[in-house]
Scaffold this active site. Structure first.
Site, short mmCIF file in Angstrom:
data_model
loop_
_atom_site.label_atom_id
_atom_site.label_comp_id
_atom_site.label_asym_id
_atom_site.label_seq_id
_atom_site.Cartn_x
_atom_site.Cartn_y
_atom_site.Cartn_z
N TYR A 256 15.88 72.42 -14.85
CA TYR A 256 15.11 72.08 -16.12
C TYR A 256 13.69 71.49 -15.56
O TYR A 256 13.66 70.97 -14.55
CB TYR A 256 15.90 70.94 -16.91
CG TYR A 256 17.06 71.39 -17.74
CD1 TYR A 256 16.88 71.81 -19.24
CD2 TYR A 256 18.27 71.42 -17.27
CE1 TYR A 256 17.82 72.58 -19.73
CE2 TYR A 256 19.39 72.15 -17.95
CZ TYR A 256 19.13 72.60 -19.30
OH TYR A 256 19.94 73.00 -19.98
N ARG B 43 16.82 64.34 -20.73
CA ARG B 43 15.99 63.69 -21.43
C ARG B 43 15.93 62.05 -21.46
O ARG B 43 14.96 61.26 -21.27
CB ARG B 43 15.92 64.20 -23.11
CG ARG B 43 15.47 65.50 -23.30
CD ARG B 43 16.06 65.86 -24.68
NE ARG B 43 15.58 65.13 -25.54
CZ ARG B 43 15.85 64.99 -26.88
NH1 ARG B 43 16.85 66.09 -27.45
NH2 ARG B 43 15.39 64.49 -27.88
N ARG C 277 23.50 75.44 -23.75
CA ARG C 277 23.21 75.29 -25.09
C ARG C 277 22.24 74.34 -25.30
O ARG C 277 22.29 73.10 -25.68
CB ARG C 277 24.62 74.93 -25.77
CG ARG C 277 25.58 75.95 -25.23
CD ARG C 277 26.86 75.45 -26.20
NE ARG C 277 28.22 76.45 -25.78
CZ ARG C 277 29.30 76.24 -26.25
NH1 ARG C 277 29.57 75.06 -26.91
NH2 ARG C 277 30.01 76.92 -26.07
N ASP D 220 19.20 72.15 -26.92
CA ASP D 220 18.95 71.36 -28.15
C ASP D 220 17.86 71.65 -28.96
O ASP D 220 17.10 72.41 -28.64
CB ASP D 220 19.16 69.84 -27.84
CG ASP D 220 20.29 69.21 -27.21
OD1 ASP D 220 21.43 69.75 -27.59
OD2 ASP D 220 20.12 67.97 -26.72
#
Length: 255
Positions: A111, A202, A50, A52
């Site tokens: 990622y 992040r 999910r 952001d």
């Protein structure tokens, strides 16, 4: 009722994340609306991650159930037609068993985060890389990244609104490489784990960027991890440099 796996690519800038929302555009909402144009009624899709608001994807995986038997090619073509003009693309499509679940069946998520260190303002890559204005020490960042690999309590690197039941996760890899492009040398972070906490990647990159620029050391990163305190984390970097790059399952989904 046949089930289909979809590989989805998208520009996250216009969306308030993956998850459908009543008052804001979302990636899932765009795909579900396109599905409703193919087969009337409400559609619900599930995804591996999910993402952001503002986060992009190269290899998001979702699954959907249809009433008709569609060939994967026809379904992907029809969805791409009805997804226009949204910056969302169905790159691959395959029939999967009805036991397949895009989220719960995933073994690893990878990622990619892109940083472009340069003084001149970014033009063509605006919104797709995080630009910083000084050079970075890759060796220092790689050394500090070793602290974060493995199984740890990542409370420090977890958003205060994270809904995960536990802050303990296992990070498989944090690779950091310099990649030459027409716009300058990008720094690519390759971060892999079975699952992540909210804002974990992040938070990692924001902290390691501080190491690369000389404001923190590997020892500082270790102390931050040990503190189990969100206040010890470096800055959370902006979402537009982040991409859900790949999701791995026990068997390949696409030919």
């Amino acid at each position: 009722m046949p089930r289909y796996a979809l590989q989805v690519e998208y520009d996250g800038a216009p969306f308030h994340g993956w998850q459908r929302q009543n008052d804001f555009p979302s990636v899932a909402g765009a795909i579900e609306d396109a599905l409703a144009k193919l087969e009337k009624g409400a559609h619900k899709i599930a995804a591996a991650g999910r993402t952001d608001k503002g986060v992009h994807a190269l290899g998001q995986i979702a699954h959907c159930d249809m009433v008709r038997d569609w060939t994967p090619f026809r379904l992907s073509e029809a969805l791409n037609y009805h997804l226009k003009p949204n910056p969302v693309s169905i790159v691959n499509c395959a029939v999967v068993p009805d036991t397949f679940h895009a989220r719960f069946g995933a073994l690893e998520r990878r990622y990619l985060f892109r940083i472009l260190p340069r003084r001149a303002p970014v033009t063509h890559l605006r919104g797709f890389v995080w630009q910083i204005k000084q050079e970075m020490d890759l060796d220092a960042m790689r050394n500090a990244a070793k602290v974060l690999v493995g199984r740890h309590d990542f409370t420090t690197f977890r958003s205060t609104i994270c809904q995960s039941a536990s802050p303990v996760k296992t990070v498989d890899k944090i690779g950091i490489e310099a990649v030459e492009t027409d716009y300058g040398t990008e720094i690519h972070f390759d971060v892999r784990a079975r699952s992540f906490l909210h804002n974990q990647v992040r938070s990692f990159v924001g902290t390691l960027e501080r190491v690369g620029c000389g404001s923190m050391t590997a020892e500082d990163v270790q102390a931050a991890l040990d503190a189990r305190d969100r206040a010890a984390c470096g800055p959370v970097c902006p979402p537009h440099g982040l991409y859900l790059a790949q999701v791995t399952y026990p068997e390949p989904l696409f030919d």
